[in-house]
Structure formats: C-alpha cells, structure tokens
Design an enzyme around this catalytic site. Structure first.
Site, short mmCIF file in Angstrom:
data_model
loop_
_atom_site.label_atom_id
_atom_site.label_comp_id
_atom_site.label_asym_id
_atom_site.label_seq_id
_atom_site.Cartn_x
_atom_site.Cartn_y
_atom_site.Cartn_z
N THR A 12 30.39 38.64 -35.09
CA THR A 12 30.37 39.42 -33.85
C THR A 12 31.61 39.22 -32.99
OG1 THR A 12 27.97 39.38 -33.80
CG2 THR A 12 29.05 39.73 -31.70
N ASP A 57 30.28 40.12 -42.03
CA ASP A 57 29.12 39.73 -41.23
C ASP A 57 28.62 38.47 -41.96
OD1 ASP A 57 26.60 41.35 -39.54
OD2 ASP A 57 26.17 39.55 -40.69
N SER A 58 28.29 37.43 -41.22
CA SER A 58 28.03 36.15 -41.91
C SER A 58 26.77 36.17 -42.77
CB SER A 58 28.00 35.00 -40.91
OG SER A 58 26.79 34.99 -40.19
N SER A 59 25.96 37.20 -42.65
CA SER A 59 24.80 37.32 -43.55
C SER A 59 25.28 37.47 -45.00
CB SER A 59 23.98 38.56 -43.20
OG SER A 59 23.83 38.67 -41.82
N THR A 89 27.26 34.22 -36.21
CA THR A 89 26.29 33.17 -35.86
C THR A 89 25.16 33.03 -36.88
OG1 THR A 89 25.06 34.74 -34.49
CG2 THR A 89 26.70 33.38 -33.37
N ASP A 90 24.86 34.11 -37.60
CA ASP A 90 23.66 34.08 -38.45
C ASP A 90 23.64 32.95 -39.46
OD1 ASP A 90 22.57 36.19 -37.11
OD2 ASP A 90 23.17 37.72 -38.56
N THR A 160 21.23 24.21 -36.03
CA THR A 160 20.40 25.29 -36.54
C THR A 160 20.49 26.44 -35.54
OG1 THR A 160 18.23 25.71 -37.50
CG2 THR A 160 18.22 24.44 -35.48
N CYS A 272 9.15 21.20 -38.62
CA CYS A 272 9.38 20.82 -37.22
C CYS A 272 10.88 20.64 -37.02
CB CYS A 272 8.71 19.50 -36.88
SG CYS A 272 6.95 19.53 -37.08
#
Ligand code: ASP
Length: 335
Positions: A12, A57-59, A89-90, A160, A272
């Site tokens: 992005t 795009d990082s995907s 960021t993905d 994360t 968690c």
C-alpha cells in the site's frame, strides 16, 4: 553522514489509484519520495532506493521473493549502515520472521515498514512509518530484523498483523516493544539482541511443502489425513490455549503418529496471541507430546512457518530440525 538503503517490494505505501483499486506502479514511489522536502533534511540519513520487480501486493509474496529481498541486502551489505524494507502489511510479519532467520550473523538494522493508507493520500500514515524507520536504520543500535509501525518498533519475528484498518496494525504479543515513539524515539536497550559473531551471509529458502492446521470445536481430524503424506515435511498445529486439542483426539493421534513416522516435523503453537504452549500440562496436550510433536512455546504461527522453511533449507535431518525448533535462534521464542 550515515547512509541507508530503502528496498521497495510493493504494498500500500507506494500504491497509486487505478480503475481497479490501489495497485503498485513501477517508478512511482521513487518519484514521489524525491518530492518530499523532509527527506532532504540534514537530520535524515542519505538514502538510495532499490525497487524490486515486479512490485507486489504482499499477499503474493512467496519464498522466491524472500530470497530476492535477502539477495538485495546481501549485495549492498557493506555499502550501507542499515536497510529499510517497504512491504505490504498483509504478510509483513511472515517476511520479517523469514528474514530474521535468512540473514545470518546480521549486525546492522533491517527495518520493515509499510502503511495502511498510501503515501499519495492526505491522511496517510506512510510519512511517519517511513521517516522513523529510516532514522532507526541509520541509528544502528538495533542489529536485527525488526518492524516499525504505528509508533512502535518490534522484533520482526515476534510480530503479527493485528488490525486490518487501524494505524496500529501490528502487535508483538509475547515480547515487549524494542522502542516506543513519542516526542523522542525511546529504545529499550536491554531488550535488543546482540548480533551473532561471524561473517554476514544469507541462507536462501526452498519452497518446502509445509502446512498449518487450526483446531476448532468439532474438528474432524480424519479429513486432514489426506494431506499428511510423506511429501509434507512440516506442519504447524494451532491448538487451544497451552497446546490443547479436543478430547476426541482419538482420530488425530494416529494421523500425527503416521506423520511422525514419515519424519514430518509437527510444531504446536497456540491460538492465543499471548502466552506459551506447555505440552503435558493437561491430558488434552499430553497425547500430542507422546506422539512426538514439538513444543512451539510462544512462537507466532508466522515465525513457526518461517523457521520450518529455514531449517529445512539448511538441509538438516528431521531429528536436528526438531531439536532446533525448540531452541531459540534469533530471539523468536522464550523457552
Ligand atoms: N494488500 C496490501 C499488501 O499487503 C495491504 C497493505 O500493504 O497494507 O500488500
């Protein structure tokens, strides 16, 4: 004068509007950065930019792109005081984790960052993320792969992605922030990793077949039997709490045992975000331990996946990989 290298991979931060939505465009970010007066300020380090091709795009990132980023750093390692990797960021937490293992004996800062709103937009978070990351890369106190976003500097392999649209998009749930940005950028120096002694080198990764299974109430483990073939080299099981699986695990254990006999490395992580896996505390996790699964402690799934790729790419046998999965290599786990 300190000098840093910015590696733009896509994402992005450097995207521009197109008819189909935001997309990266060749040459665009470099031109845009040239127009930012602040980047010419004497307090900003000297910088060069390398643009990867194609911009992604990082995907769409794979092991292949991780290797290309590591190679770009390797080629220029002696010419710069630090590196900023601009990334979508993905999957940034995966890339940060992977690079932390691939860049062996790293003794300079490698800072990943990006933004939620492109630099070309008026409310963009790109400017601070970029300029702060450049200052961190030039400062040199951090000698590891880290991620700067929303005012926080984090160890890369502890991160994360937490928010799909907030400016504080990343968290480091099981390790404190390395630095906090307020009026000043305050480092928590005691938390920084010492660089390993030895000559810097990179380890290229191979696209090893690995998988991730997330446990949920009512999971029918037998449906996963078909993927547990000899081809599957490693698997991360995201369990409940401290490593627990449903009591009806009668169907899981034979599958795990079969995978174990194939030499598949089975790593147990927790769903968690915070806390640690502790196999054997409950009856519901003892079975996993008995079946030969590895305790992933507080490894994030992102770091567990990256570590499996790395250890298999080092060419170790599965006994050694199991031992190293439970050993802290780059500050990725507390055990
Ligand atoms: N889809 C984008 C990417 O990961 C999102 C971003 O950059 O924030 O490349």
């Amino acid at each position: 004068m300190r000098k840093i290298c910015i590696i733009y991979t896509g994402g992005t931060i450097g995207m521009t509007r197109t008819e189909k939505g935001y997309a990266p465009k060749k040459g665009y970010l470099g031109e845009r950065l040239e127009t930012i007066e602040d980047l010419k300020d004497e307090r900003v380090p000297k910088w060069d930019m390398v643009e990867m091709s194609p911009l992604l795009d990082s995907s769409n990132m794979t092991v292949h792109e991780w290797n290309k980023i590591a190679e770009e750093i390797d080629k220029r390692y002696n010419d710069y005081d630090g590196f900023v990797v601009l990334h979508g960021t993905d999957t940034m937490a995966y890339t940060a984790s992977a690079l932390s293992f691939m860049l062996e004996n790293l003794a300079k800062p490698v800072v990943l960052t990006g933004s939620q709103i492109p630099l070309c937009e008026i409310r963009s978070d790109a400017r601070d993320n970029l300029i702060s990351s450049m200052l961190i890369a030039a400062d040199g106190r951090v000698k590891e792969v880290c991620l700067y976003f929303g005012g926080k500097l984090m160890r890369g392999n502890r991160t994360t992605k937490y928010s799909a649209d907030g400016f504080s998009a990343f968290k480091s749930p099981s390790y404190p922030y390395l630095a906090d940005s307020g009026i000043e950028l305050k480092y928590s120096e005691a938390l920084l990793r010492d660089s390993d002694k030895g000559e810097f080198s990179i380890r290229r990764l191979s696209p090893v077949p690995i998988g991730v299974i997330k446990v949920f109430p009512g999971i029918q483990f037998e449906l996963f039997e078909s993927i547990m073939t000899e081809k599957l080299r490693g698997i991360v099981i995201e369990t409940f709490g401290a490593g627990n699986i449903p009591g009806s695990a009668d169907s899981l254990l034979p599958i795990i045992k079969k995978a174990f006999s194939h030499g598949t490395v089975i790593t147990v992580c927790s769903q968690c975000p915070q806390g640690t896996v502790s196999l054997g505390v409950y009856e519901t996790s003892s079975a996993l331990k008995d079946a030969g699964a590895i305790n992933g402690y507080d490894l994030t799934t992102e770091a567990a996946v990256a570590k499996l790729y790395y250890l298999f790419s080092c060419g170790y046998d599965s006994t050694k990989i199991k031992e190293m999965m439970e050993t802290d290599l780059r500050g990725e786990m507390s055990c």
